[in-house]
Every structure is written in structure tokens, then in C-alpha cells.
Enzyme design. Sequence first.
Site, PDB file in Angstrom:
ATOM      1  N   CYS A 116     -16.233   0.490 -29.107  1.00  0.00           N
ATOM      2  CA  CYS A 116     -15.763   0.264 -27.748  1.00  0.00           C
ATOM      3  C   CYS A 116     -14.355  -0.311 -27.762  1.00  0.00           C
ATOM      4  CB  CYS A 116     -16.746  -0.654 -27.029  1.00  0.00           C
ATOM      5  SG  CYS A 116     -16.417  -0.878 -25.292  1.00  0.00           S
ATOM      6  N   CYS A 117     -14.206  -1.568 -27.376  1.00  0.00           N
ATOM      7  CA  CYS A 117     -12.876  -2.158 -27.208  1.00  0.00           C
ATOM      8  C   CYS A 117     -12.540  -3.132 -28.318  1.00  0.00           C
ATOM      9  CB  CYS A 117     -12.804  -2.919 -25.907  1.00  0.00           C
ATOM     10  SG  CYS A 117     -13.452  -2.033 -24.502  1.00  0.00           S
ATOM     11  N   GLY A 147      -9.506  -3.975 -23.043  1.00  0.00           N
ATOM     12  CA  GLY A 147     -10.084  -3.355 -24.232  1.00  0.00           C
ATOM     13  C   GLY A 147     -10.016  -1.846 -24.307  1.00  0.00           C
ATOM     14  N   TRP A 174     -14.167   6.028 -24.850  1.00  0.00           N
ATOM     15  CA  TRP A 174     -13.989   5.093 -25.972  1.00  0.00           C
ATOM     16  C   TRP A 174     -14.155   5.746 -27.330  1.00  0.00           C
ATOM     17  CZ3 TRP A 174     -16.143   2.526 -21.657  1.00  0.00           C
ATOM     18  CH2 TRP A 174     -15.364   1.459 -21.193  1.00  0.00           C
TER      19      TRP A 174
END
Lengths: 249, 776
Positions: free
Chosen positions: B440-441, B751, B355
Amino acid sequence: MQTLQDTKTLNVHSIESFGTYDGPGIRMVVFLQGCEFRCLYCGNADTFDCDAGDKTHIDDLFKEATHMKSYFSNGGGITFSGGEPCLQAKKLIPLMKRLKEEGMHICLDTNGHILNHYVEEMLQYVDLVLLDVKHIDSDQHEKITGRTNENTLKFAEYLEANQKQFWLRYVLVPDLSDQLEALHRLGQHFQDYTQLQKVEIQPYHKLGVHKWELMGMEYQLPNTPQNTPEQIAFAKDIYEQYFRDVVVN
Amino acid sequence: MPIMIHYDTRPTDRRDARRICNQKSKLFDNMITDIENDVEPFVAGVWNDTIDVRDFVMKNMTPYDGDASFLQPATEDTELLFDICKQAVKEELANNGVRSIDPSTISRINSHAAGYISEPHEKIVGLQTDELLKRAIKPYGGPRVVEKACNEHGIELDPKVKEIFQYTKSHNDGVFSAYTSEIRKYRSLGFLTGLPDNYARGRIIGDYRRLALYGADKLIEFKKADLENMDSPMDDYKIRLREEISDQIIALKEMINLGERYGLDLKRPAANAREAVQWVYMAYLAAVKEQDGAAMSLGNTSTFLDIYIERDIKAGIITESEAQEYIDQLVMKLRMVRHLRMAAYEEIFAGDPTWVTEAIGGMDHCGGHKVTKTSFRYLQTLYNLGPSPEPNLTVLWSPSLPEGFKKFCAKVSVDTSSIQYENDDLMRKVRGSDDYGIACCVSYQEIGKQIQFFGARCNLAKTLLLAINAGKCENTGTEVVAGIPALKNEVLDFEEVMGNFKIAMKEIARVYVDSMNIIHFMHDKYYYERAQLALVDTDPKINVAYGIAGLSIVADSLSAIKHAKVTPIRNEDGLAVDFKIEGEFPCYGNDDDRVDELATGITSHFNDQLAEYPTYKNAEPTMSVLTITSNVSYGKKTGATPDGRAKGVAFAPGANPMHGRDTHGAIASLNSVAKLKYESAQDGISNTMSLIPKTLGNDDQTRVNNLTAVMDGYFTRGAHHLNVNVLSRETLYKAMEHPEEYPQLTIRVSGYAVNFVRLTRDQQLEVISRSFFDKM
Ligand code: SF4
């Protein structure tokens, strides 16, 4: 006698909210129930019956359509298809009127067989007609659909006379509708139509065969192969001799 | 500007003497050029007196309204380097997913010697360890996990390392010494899962731009001033902060040393484009050398770097090809970031993700857009280096973005399926900043001003089953929540089930908050992110990021209970093992309010429940509807549900409707998800759309136009996030059979994106079984 409910519900076969092949842009396509043709290759045999389908209130359709409005930025809108939507023209009028008030682009995908005063009134709200011409030769047309093409050609004349833009859609079926002579005749017949914006060649596919089986009917063209790329290119080539914009869908 | 001569400390036999000479003089040249050419000075502002990168960006950026025609292909050097990388990745895949491990050196900013792919060709230098794809150990999260990971790859963890942790505690030790029995129970039964209690929490984004704009010396100066200001009387708050700031200062000093290892003077600001890219990367590298958090985002760097690049191009110092080369090589480095994980980690985070999320584009508060040529250059890496899941390129979308950029994004999606989209208008409005990144997403984070505490997620579908089973776990019969009465009616009654469900949610929320407070208290104590936080304001705003899984199952189940007749089939212990459903019910994913309102209502109700309890460091609660790939493992742990889903069947990912139930096509499905209120799920609402190319339209132009219209439409309806995959099922089947032929096949899941071939077979099958919109 019709109840009040009946006048406000349409017999809907299904809804495809992400239609990208039935008119310009992204389209909400409402497939309506009922058709008086019996095309040998029909991909939607489960729409034949006028009384089947989901009874869907026009308010619900209107609501779903308004939720889609933000996706219509590149010319999209709502398309009524089927089956044959003109069979429910009377009930479509108030719905189309409301959609039009919302500024939505409306397409009507029709076989052009019915042209009564309801259909004429409905056409006032239609921006673009997708006219399916199954064959230019009336006998061949009857062989394919069970009806002659007289009404369909009149429908086209009506559109031309009333300055209603349309696209011509042509299902190209090997040995059934891809005769050289027929393609030229269709070209000659329509080449001077000013309202004809585009010709769409729709290659023959067998995606709807299972529907015939589901309906307990026998599929009429079990041995017809899909078009070869050459056959498609050939037909396109001919139509391009008559029309500016020819696409294969 | 002080001119530093760098003495390389590495043994000279590893280097070509002439080249050292060249490189030094080149570096030197650049500085001279700066002075001689008199590159345009930056527009001054508040950023000169205080740390304010946003101000610098706003005053100096050059928005770009054109199309992609200026972009350049990869240079020879880039191609040569990337060939080496591809070979290394191949070896990695062939060697059970790990190329090599250093089991002896605890990874710190300066733990490893400098590493290169092939030094003479590298414009941007720096690796996490001294060797490409060699994974380092970061045992502060939990040494047992690291040991397991080593063992799984046939390597022994150095006894020295084990010994160290006999004398010191890890994050994992800390958490478990404080965990309550309730938390342990909720965790082991699968109500709370994936909690960052034995691995690093990640998600904290350092403002890596700061190192380039200010240089380490200046940043240290500012931190020292903050430390001075924390004066008497000492209380908990100040003591904690003083310790944190002191650690941050040490980290900044170590970053300077890290730079020295590579012959870079990070004490001063970056002087040109190449240095700006390099400085930003060095700051990020320091972070990923120390931390192996699940998500280690990069932030929002493209527009910042564009300022330096534009300036150098304008002054004739670099060409477009060189500009692209810097970005390609930065991105290549980001693609080579690795963390050592144990196999079990795959269940929640499949495909070895890191990520490295980078947010691109978006609008500013004044109505201008933030798209620059470098926004394009970042996306261009997906052509120059091929499709890839990392960095996780995230376009901050607004219908007002320039058309040329929107079209290019859509084209990149159609060609590579490698980017995701998030609603910039929505986030700016609801969250407040126009200088944010995505952790992250889907998680908004104002860069340098705010951080978040990652909280994984709870299983809401399993929570619903508590309501039907008198508070007992549907699999084990263990009592989980006391005070839930057995149902009076045999047929499920909506009101009765709903009443019980609310009791269950309240309890789950309470225990969930407890677990988060303990975890983040301990993470700060034992595994503090000094490198990232050195690049964030002292005492930043904090969000705690809770999450839910199984939303579509819950919505459909409640809809079935409400609109059809649902009768549980119970085993001898009275636990519902299956459900008999009579009649029809509307399913989430068809733009049908009767069920969509249930999804919306449950989301906001649970979000409110989470906000009921006090949090560690007064973090502000937020919640996400996101599963990563854990939807498969959550499904396995969850019994049959009243919507007709059989026991063990995977959940839909994120906020997606269940596969095959969204029968009205893609837009109706999107519209159902768009109804979920971002206000009640401010950590993000993830949705993934998979289309076969033909569905998007008949030709490339139409596909690009339609995809652009989809994005405009979806985000205008207030939706938050969209992953776009444009590929066919057949391709995926082929990739399953012949993974070696599809090393770069990238697919977006909840994500993030993964290399499809790195997924487990279960996960691959789950991806394939999902709704592919393929109607024409
Ligand atoms: S007109 Fe259309 S719906 Fe009717 S039978 Fe022919 S193909 Fe089928």
C-alpha cells in the site's frame, strides 16, 4: 534594570524553518524584532517596533536550531534577519557562540547601520553577512530609509578589513533605486571588495503591503509597479560588468 | 534447459501468419543465443538449492553509482501503445470512470482470453481481461458490492453470478455472520471505518520475482514438499495449512496455463531480460486477476530485473533502448490495472487507486546500496510515459545512497510530484530485512517471507470526544463505551479528560482487535489469496496492520485543554457540540515539545493497547498513522473538537499537522512529525509535504539540492515517510476548472498518489486548502 530573563530572551518576530533565500542551502531564519530604518517599501513593517514580538528564550531557539542540523548538509544553517538583528547583538552573542560550537553556519542579514562593540564581537561568530545596501547615494538612501548610508558603507569597509565574507543584497525598486547612474556607482564602489562573494538583486514586490495596514500605517509606495523583466535584466547586466556572481532572487 | 515449442490456442484469424512465424523464431532465437553466446552464468549460492531470491540478488546485482545520463526515451512502439492507452483512459474518464465491464465472468487466473493493447508492438504482454481497461468482477469479497458497482454504471450483474452466491458464501457473508453487536455499532457510528469486510483486504505482496527465477515447475515442487511435511497427527494448524498449500499449487498450475495463453512457457525460469520482466508481470497479473484488494503492491523488483538486463546488455543481446522499452511497457501495463469499485469506495480511497507499489533503492545489511540502472529506468518511466500515480513508486531513502541517484529522485519529484520516500535505514534497523517492499503506502513487508492483514483505521479524534461526553457518541448520543464518568469540571481538566480518554482507547482497541480477527479469519476462508501466497513461503510471518486517524486533532485538542482554557458548549442532552477556547496553546507542527510529546505519547499508548489482545493466526500487531483520503470523510463524521476545529471539517491526512497551524515553516513541521516513534507505529507514519517550486529555491539546481537535503535531514531525524508535491495552488485551481487539460496531473496524498482530476470536488478543495509551504 534588566532581569536575568531579559538577557536570555530575544524579541522574535517569527521563525521560518525552511528558508531558501537567505543564505546558502536550507536555513532556519530567525526574524528579529526592531529596526531603525523606515524603508518605504519595507515588506516587514510589523518588525519596526523593538519591544513587540514573542519573547523567545535563547535555549528554545538553540534547541530548534539543533533539530534542524541534519537538514544543513548542502551548506545550510541559521540566518538572523529582521527587522535589524544588530539591535539585539548583545543577546545574540551567547546564542551564536553556542551555535558555532555545534558547528553551524551562521548568516547575518543586516542593513549595516549599527556597528558597536557588541556587533563586532557578534561578527566573530558570523560566517557570512548578507548586507542590504538600499542605495549608493546617501541622499537617496535617506529618502528611502530615513537614514544616510554612511554607516552601511562603513560596515562594508569593516567587513572587508576584517576579512568577513559578505553578499550584497539590493532591492530594485522602479524609480527609487534603479537609476542607471546609481547602479554603476554602486558597481564602481564595490568592485574591488575581495570579501564580496555575490550580489543578489531582489525585485520589488508588494507582499508586505497588508502589514502596513495591519500596523495602522499608510503604505508609502501605493503606485509603484513591480519591476518588468526587462528592468531586472537591465540591472543584472550592469552589475555583471562589476561582479562575478550576480543573481536575481 | 528444456526447449518448449509453444502452440498458440487463439484463433489464427486474429493474427498475422507471418508474424507468428517471426515471433516464434525470435523466441527460439533467444534461447539459441543463450546457449551460443554463453551469457555469463549467474553466481551460484543458496538460492540454487532453496527459494531465496534475496541471496540471488545479493550475489548477482551490479550497483550503479553514476547519474541519469545513460537513460533513453520511449521507443516508437512504446509511444504507439501508450497513445492507445491514453485514448482508452480518456474514454474511461468520459464514461463515468469505467470504460467497460464484463458482468458475467468471475475473474480468475484463467477466466479471460488473452488481451492486447496492440499485439505487434507489445514487448511485454498480458491484460487482466481480454480487452484494455475492461473491468472484471471479483465477487468473493461481497457480491452485493459488485452488483452495486455494476448498476452504478448501468450494467446488470449476470443472474448466473448471483445464483452462484445463493449456494456459496462470500467473505462479506462470513464476516457479518460472526460480527458482534459491538463491532456493528462501532462501525456504523464511525469509530471503526473502512474495514475490509465487504471488499478484498489486499496488501499481501507475492514474491513475483520467484516465477522468473525458478519457474512454476520448481515452485510447485517446493510447495509439494511443504505439503508432504505437514503430516500426521492432523490439528487445526496443519489442516488449514494443507488446504492453503493445495490451493497455492493449483494457482501455480493455473499460472502456467495463463502463460500458455500468451505463448509463454512459465514452467521454466526466465532465460533473458525480456522474459524476466514478462515472467514477473505474469505472476503479478495472476494476482490482480484474482484479487481486487485495496492495495496490490508489486514489491521490490527493479534490482532483481536489473541482473537479467545487465547480463543481456553485457552480452550484446539488447541495447539500453530495449532495456528501457521492457520497463516502460511493464510500467504501462501496471498503469492499466483496474478494479471494479462501487462509488462509496471513493470516500476512503479516492481516485480509483490500485497501489501497485514498487520499492526502489535502499541499502543492504552489509553497507552497500541496492541502486541499479534499472532503479533509474523505473523512475525514467515518469518522463517517457509522463507523470502518473501508478505504479506507486517508492524510494527507499538513505543518506548513504549514491548522490547521482538521490539527485535524480529529487529532480523527478520536482518535475512530476509522483514519487514518495521512505526511511530505509529505519526500516532495516527496526524491522530487520533488507529485502522488503511496501504494501500500500507505508507498510513494510519482507518479500516472500511475511504478509500482513490490513486493518483500515479507527477514528481517534472521535474516541477523544467519548472522554468528554461520558462515553456517548457526540453526534447521536448513543452509548458507545460504558464506564466513562461524566466530567466533574465545567472547564476541561487535562488529567480528568486524559483518564477518560484512556478508558475509551482501551475499549476501542478491544473491539477493533475483535473485528480484525473475524475479518481475516473469514477472508482466509472465503477469499484466500492463493496466487500471491503461492509465491510466499509456506506459513509466513504475519503482521496485523491497525491504523489511526485524527492524530493531529487529538494532539492539538489535548494541548488546548492543557495550555489554554477550554469549555465545552453542551446541548440539552449534555453532548459537547462546540468548545470555547480562551488563551493560546502550542500546535503540533512547530517542533514544540509541549504538544509534540502529546502526539508521541498517544501514538505509543494506543499502539500498546492494541497489543493487549490475542490475534488470529498469532499475527503480530502493528499500527499506522495513515488516512489515505478518508481524512475528509472522517472529518464529516466527527463533531467539533477542543482544538477549535468545527464539526465536519476534514482532518489533516496521515500524521500531518492541521492545515495552517504549522506556522514555523516546512522543516519545523517535518520535525514535529519526525518525533513520532516508528517503534510504536511500525505499519508506517505518513506525511505529505506540498511546496510551490519557488519555495524550494531559485533555480532547478538549487531545488534539487535543497530537496535532497530535506530528505537527508528528515530521515536522519528518524522520520518514516514523506510524500513530496512540488506544484502551485494555481495549477490545481486550473485543473479543477479544466480537467481535460490536466489528465496526468498527479498529486501525492497520504501514502499514495492520485490523478488530481479524478478526485471529488470536496477532496480537491481539501487538497488545495492544505498547507502549501510558500514562504520565500
Ligand atoms: S531595513 Fe529592512 S526591516 Fe528595516 S525598514 Fe528597511 S526593509 Fe524594513
